[in-house]
Design a protein around this motif. Structure first.
Motif, PDB file in Angstrom:
ATOM      1  N   LYS A   1       8.705  54.302  29.975  1.00 59.90           N
ATOM      2  CA  LYS A   1       8.264  55.694  29.849  1.00 59.90           C
ATOM      3  C   LYS A   1       8.706  56.320  28.534  1.00 59.90           C
ATOM      4  O   LYS A   1       7.984  57.123  27.935  1.00 59.90           O
ATOM      5  CB  LYS A   1       8.796  56.515  31.024  1.00 59.90           C
ATOM      6  N   MET A   2       9.901  55.969  28.073  1.00 56.99           N
ATOM      7  CA  MET A   2      10.439  56.570  26.850  1.00 56.99           C
ATOM      8  C   MET A   2      10.075  55.790  25.597  1.00 56.99           C
ATOM      9  O   MET A   2      10.424  56.192  24.488  1.00 56.99           O
ATOM     10  CB  MET A   2      11.964  56.687  26.961  1.00 56.99           C
ATOM     11  N   GLY A   3       9.379  54.665  25.768  1.00 57.36           N
ATOM     12  CA  GLY A   3       8.971  53.876  24.613  1.00 57.36           C
ATOM     13  C   GLY A   3      10.124  53.205  23.901  1.00 57.36           C
ATOM     14  O   GLY A   3      10.106  53.060  22.672  1.00 57.36           O
ATOM     15  N   ILE A   4      11.137  52.786  24.662  1.00 50.46           N
ATOM     16  CA  ILE A   4      12.309  52.131  24.062  1.00 50.46           C
ATOM     17  C   ILE A   4      12.414  50.686  24.577  1.00 50.46           C
ATOM     18  O   ILE A   4      13.516  50.190  24.803  1.00 50.46           O
ATOM     19  CB  ILE A   4      13.604  52.916  24.357  1.00 50.46           C
ATOM     20  N   VAL A   5      11.275  50.046  24.735  1.00 58.74           N
ATOM     21  CA  VAL A   5      11.267  48.688  25.264  1.00 58.74           C
ATOM     22  C   VAL A   5      12.019  47.735  24.335  1.00 58.74           C
ATOM     23  O   VAL A   5      12.800  46.888  24.790  1.00 58.74           O
ATOM     24  CB  VAL A   5       9.822  48.197  25.488  1.00 58.74           C
ATOM     25  N   LYS A   6      11.805  47.866  23.031  1.00 61.63           N
ATOM     26  CA  LYS A   6      12.491  46.972  22.092  1.00 61.63           C
ATOM     27  C   LYS A   6      13.998  47.191  22.126  1.00 61.63           C
ATOM     28  O   LYS A   6      14.773  46.218  22.147  1.00 61.63           O
ATOM     29  CB  LYS A   6      11.966  47.186  20.672  1.00 61.63           C
ATOM     30  N   GLN A   7      14.420  48.447  22.155  1.00 64.49           N
ATOM     31  CA  GLN A   7      15.850  48.728  22.225  1.00 64.49           C
ATOM     32  C   GLN A   7      16.461  48.163  23.507  1.00 64.49           C
ATOM     33  O   GLN A   7      17.579  47.630  23.491  1.00 64.49           O
ATOM     34  CB  GLN A   7      16.097  50.239  22.140  1.00 64.49           C
ATOM     35  N   SER A   8      15.725  48.287  24.613  1.00 62.63           N
ATOM     36  CA  SER A   8      16.220  47.755  25.888  1.00 62.63           C
ATOM     37  C   SER A   8      16.265  46.237  25.859  1.00 62.63           C
ATOM     38  O   SER A   8      17.189  45.625  26.420  1.00 62.63           O
ATOM     39  CB  SER A   8      15.327  48.236  27.034  1.00 62.63           C
ATOM     40  N   LEU A   9      15.272  45.632  25.204  1.00 65.04           N
ATOM     41  CA  LEU A   9      15.258  44.179  25.066  1.00 65.04           C
ATOM     42  C   LEU A   9      16.499  43.700  24.315  1.00 65.04           C
ATOM     43  O   LEU A   9      17.208  42.783  24.771  1.00 65.04           O
ATOM     44  CB  LEU A   9      13.995  43.746  24.326  1.00 65.04           C
ATOM     45  N   LEU A  10      16.777  44.314  23.195  1.00 66.27           N
ATOM     46  CA  LEU A  10      17.938  43.923  22.398  1.00 66.27           C
ATOM     47  C   LEU A  10      19.240  44.197  23.153  1.00 66.27           C
ATOM     48  O   LEU A  10      20.186  43.402  23.097  1.00 66.27           O
ATOM     49  CB  LEU A  10      17.937  44.665  21.066  1.00 66.27           C
TER      50      LEU A  10
ATOM     51  N   LEU B   1      22.860  30.408  21.286  1.00 65.45           N
ATOM     52  CA  LEU B   1      21.404  30.583  21.382  1.00 65.45           C
ATOM     53  C   LEU B   1      21.027  32.041  21.615  1.00 65.45           C
ATOM     54  O   LEU B   1      20.042  32.539  21.053  1.00 65.45           O
ATOM     55  CB  LEU B   1      20.848  29.709  22.501  1.00 65.45           C
ATOM     56  N   LEU B   2      21.795  32.733  22.447  1.00 72.27           N
ATOM     57  CA  LEU B   2      21.516  34.147  22.685  1.00 72.27           C
ATOM     58  C   LEU B   2      21.696  34.968  21.408  1.00 72.27           C
ATOM     59  O   LEU B   2      20.916  35.893  21.146  1.00 72.27           O
ATOM     60  CB  LEU B   2      22.435  34.678  23.791  1.00 72.27           C
ATOM     61  N   SER B   3      22.708  34.632  20.626  1.00 66.69           N
ATOM     62  CA  SER B   3      22.916  35.332  19.360  1.00 66.69           C
ATOM     63  C   SER B   3      21.740  35.111  18.408  1.00 66.69           C
ATOM     64  O   SER B   3      21.289  36.042  17.719  1.00 66.69           O
ATOM     65  CB  SER B   3      24.216  34.862  18.703  1.00 66.69           C
ATOM     66  N   ALA B   4      21.222  33.875  18.383  1.00 70.82           N
ATOM     67  CA  ALA B   4      20.053  33.583  17.552  1.00 70.82           C
ATOM     68  C   ALA B   4      18.831  34.363  18.033  1.00 70.82           C
ATOM     69  O   ALA B   4      18.050  34.894  17.225  1.00 70.82           O
ATOM     70  CB  ALA B   4      19.771  32.086  17.565  1.00 70.82           C
ATOM     71  N   TRP B   5      18.658  34.450  19.360  1.00 66.74           N
ATOM     72  CA  TRP B   5      17.537  35.211  19.917  1.00 66.74           C
ATOM     73  C   TRP B   5      17.647  36.687  19.534  1.00 66.74           C
ATOM     74  O   TRP B   5      16.655  37.313  19.154  1.00 66.74           O
ATOM     75  CB  TRP B   5      17.503  35.036  21.434  1.00 66.74           C
ATOM     76  N   PHE B   6      18.851  37.249  19.658  1.00 64.16           N
ATOM     77  CA  PHE B   6      19.043  38.662  19.297  1.00 64.16           C
ATOM     78  C   PHE B   6      18.633  38.889  17.846  1.00 64.16           C
ATOM     79  O   PHE B   6      17.948  39.871  17.525  1.00 64.16           O
ATOM     80  CB  PHE B   6      20.511  39.048  19.503  1.00 64.16           C
ATOM     81  N   PHE B   7      19.037  37.989  16.981  1.00 63.53           N
ATOM     82  CA  PHE B   7      18.741  38.137  15.557  1.00 63.53           C
ATOM     83  C   PHE B   7      17.235  38.136  15.300  1.00 63.53           C
ATOM     84  O   PHE B   7      16.717  39.021  14.593  1.00 63.53           O
ATOM     85  CB  PHE B   7      19.412  37.025  14.761  1.00 63.53           C
ATOM     86  N   VAL B   8      16.514  37.166  15.870  1.00 60.82           N
ATOM     87  CA  VAL B   8      15.075  37.097  15.604  1.00 60.82           C
ATOM     88  C   VAL B   8      14.313  38.190  16.337  1.00 60.82           C
ATOM     89  O   VAL B   8      13.263  38.643  15.869  1.00 60.82           O
ATOM     90  CB  VAL B   8      14.508  35.701  15.959  1.00 60.82           C
ATOM     91  N   ALA B   9      14.841  38.650  17.482  1.00 57.12           N
ATOM     92  CA  ALA B   9      14.159  39.693  18.250  1.00 57.12           C
ATOM     93  C   ALA B   9      14.173  41.031  17.533  1.00 57.12           C
ATOM     94  O   ALA B   9      13.345  41.904  17.825  1.00 57.12           O
ATOM     95  CB  ALA B   9      14.785  39.832  19.638  1.00 57.12           C
ATOM     96  N   THR B  10      15.100  41.212  16.593  1.00 56.88           N
ATOM     97  CA  THR B  10      15.096  42.455  15.815  1.00 56.88           C
ATOM     98  C   THR B  10      13.818  42.596  14.989  1.00 56.88           C
ATOM     99  O   THR B  10      13.444  43.706  14.589  1.00 56.88           O
ATOM    100  CB  THR B  10      16.322  42.524  14.880  1.00 56.88           C
ATOM    101  N   GLY B  11      13.142  41.487  14.747  1.00 59.14           N
ATOM    102  CA  GLY B  11      11.905  41.512  13.984  1.00 59.14           C
ATOM    103  C   GLY B  11      10.664  41.632  14.828  1.00 59.14           C
ATOM    104  O   GLY B  11       9.543  41.579  14.295  1.00 59.14           O
ATOM    105  N   MET B  12      10.815  41.825  16.138  1.00 61.46           N
ATOM    106  CA  MET B  12       9.659  41.942  17.021  1.00 61.46           C
ATOM    107  C   MET B  12       8.984  43.298  16.875  1.00 61.46           C
ATOM    108  O   MET B  12       9.631  44.309  16.610  1.00 61.46           O
ATOM    109  CB  MET B  12      10.073  41.751  18.483  1.00 61.46           C
ATOM    110  N   THR B  13       7.677  43.290  17.069  1.00 62.18           N
ATOM    111  CA  THR B  13       6.901  44.516  17.172  1.00 62.18           C
ATOM    112  C   THR B  13       6.402  44.629  18.599  1.00 62.18           C
ATOM    113  O   THR B  13       5.628  43.789  19.060  1.00 62.18           O
ATOM    114  CB  THR B  13       5.707  44.509  16.201  1.00 62.18           C
ATOM    115  N   ILE B  14       6.865  45.635  19.324  1.00 65.08           N
ATOM    116  CA  ILE B  14       6.483  45.806  20.724  1.00 65.08           C
ATOM    117  C   ILE B  14       5.220  46.649  20.787  1.00 65.08           C
ATOM    118  O   ILE B  14       5.228  47.821  20.377  1.00 65.08           O
ATOM    119  CB  ILE B  14       7.600  46.481  21.539  1.00 65.08           C
ATOM    120  N   PRO B  15       4.103  46.113  21.288  1.00 65.68           N
ATOM    121  CA  PRO B  15       2.864  46.887  21.346  1.00 65.68           C
ATOM    122  C   PRO B  15       2.927  47.961  22.426  1.00 65.68           C
ATOM    123  O   PRO B  15       3.485  47.751  23.503  1.00 65.68           O
ATOM    124  CB  PRO B  15       1.808  45.837  21.682  1.00 65.68           C
ATOM    125  N   VAL B  16       2.364  49.121  22.127  1.00 59.54           N
ATOM    126  CA  VAL B  16       2.301  50.203  23.099  1.00 59.54           C
ATOM    127  C   VAL B  16       1.162  49.970  24.068  1.00 59.54           C
ATOM    128  O   VAL B  16       1.251  50.228  25.249  1.00 59.54           O
ATOM    129  CB  VAL B  16       2.135  51.559  22.382  1.00 59.54           C
TER     130      VAL B  16
END
Length: 373
Positions: A248-257, A352-367
């Motif tokens: 609802k708040m559009g913070i999916v990427k922040q919640s993912l990280l 592996l989780l640390s590597a995922w966190f690093f690459v996930a910062t470059g994700m674009t979450i579609p609305v």
């Protein structure tokens, strides 16, 4: 149901050690990963339901072999045959066939949530069922016998409760090499595939360790079901509102990280609190808040990125990466444990989780749903 129990069942199979039990856990994911895309291609040609039936028959046959095995080699063969029933991608494609574009994201999110709920129930009832003896089956063998019954129940549901998919509907989800190249070349899809690979590596490797940590913390095996019940209820109390608020708040990427970071912290904390019952339980609550959120949201994110014509290919690759992660989590995690102890296994998951966190910062979450070109 087998996951929270198998690491404690080494004395039930001759020739068993931590590495071989890891192989038994992981081989299921290996055959699943190998056959996901072939099953998807065959379902495009012969229909979804026939391939789902074949998969359930293979799974039931593997369960029979595992339930009757006395050696770890027999257990591994049974688990491999269970995994050969690789229908996860076919089911996701069938859902795409039977839903409209407007409802598809909700349907995929529901699948992710239902998998989370089913996993939670399996964690709770697995140790409980394994403590009984029925018709000569007990321990892990009883769990495999129960999965035979569940396979048959799945066939009944398929035949009497699920609508058939027409060939016209299936045209929107057919898989081709060109479609595989399209989704495989898309950065956002690749990041999700890497994410689900890491998530299931972490799950499988961790549960070579977690049941043993519970015992080391003086929690009786018979009480593990109660521990998992409290852990899963506590995690869902936090996870469900987090899903709703982040969307609802559009913070999916922040919640993912944030949940990736929480999962990493829970793993690291286990290394320090392994001797304390409350510490392990607190780590498990944090672990499953993060895991359940990610498990429910990754399929939803994928459905937002993929257009209808690439659903079959995208779903097949997603399921393949998921099971490949589970396979390597069991085999590599078991090997690390056998050679260097539980700390090495947990450390591999944290890396592996640390590597995922690093690459996930470059994700674009579609609305909203957007197409992959």
């Amino acid at each position: 149901m087998v996951l929270p129990v198998l690491a404690l069942a080494g004395d039930e199979y001759s020739g068993s050690n931590t590495f071989m039990l890891g192989v038994a856990l992981g081989i299921y994911g290996a055959t699943q990963a190998l056959l996901q895309i072939p099953f998807g291609l065959l379902s495009d040609r012969f229909g979804r339901k026939p391939l789902i039936v074949i998969g359930l028959i293979l799974f039931a046959a593997g369960s029979v072999i595992a339930a009757s095995a006395d050696t770890v080699a027999g257990l591994i063969i049974g688990r491999a045959l269970q995994g050969a029933g690789a229908i996860a991608g076919v089911i996701m494609a069938m859902v795409s066939d039977l839903t409209t574009l407007e409802n598809r994201t909700k349907a995929m999110a529901s699948i992710g949530a239902s998998i989370g709920v089913a996993f939670a129930l399996a964690l709770i009832v697995g140790p409980w069922i394994s403590s009984y003896s029925v018709m000569g089956f007990s321990g892990v063998r009883l769990l495999f016998a129960v999965t035979v019954v569940l396979s048959l129940a799945g066939m009944l549901i398929l035949f009497f409760a699920i609508p058939s998919v027409s060939s016209l509907q299936q045209k929107t989800t057919q898989v081709s090499l060109q479609q595989l190249r399209i989704v495989g070349a898309n950065k956002q899809c690749v990041l999700l595939y890497f994410g689900v690979f890491v998530l299931h590596y972490v799950l499988m490797a961790s549960f070579l360790v977690v049941p043993l940590l519970l015992e080391q913390a003086d929690i009786l095996r018979a009480d593990h079901s109660w521990v998992y019940l409290g852990v899963m209820l506590s995690s869902f109390v936090v996870m469900v509102p987090l899903m709703i608020v982040s969307e609802k708040m559009g913070i999916v990427k922040q919640s993912l990280l944030a949940t990736i970071a929480l999962l990493t912290a829970a793993i690291i904390a286990m290394l320090w609190l392994y001797h304390l019952a409350w510490g392990i339980i607190a780590c498990l609550v944090a672990f499953f808040i993060a895991f359940n959120y990610l498990e429910a949201n990754l399929p939803s994110l994928l459905s937002k990125i993929l257009p209808p014509e690439n659903k079959g290919a995208g779903s097949g690759l997603f399921a393949t990466c998921q099971f490949l992660g589970a396979a390597l989590g069991g085999v590599v995690g078991g090997g690390l444990y056998q050679q260097w102890g539980l700390a090495a296994t947990l450390f591999s998951t944290a890396v592996l989780l640390s590597a995922w966190f690093f690459v996930a910062t470059g994700m674009t979450i579609p609305v909203r749903a957007k197409q992959v070109r």
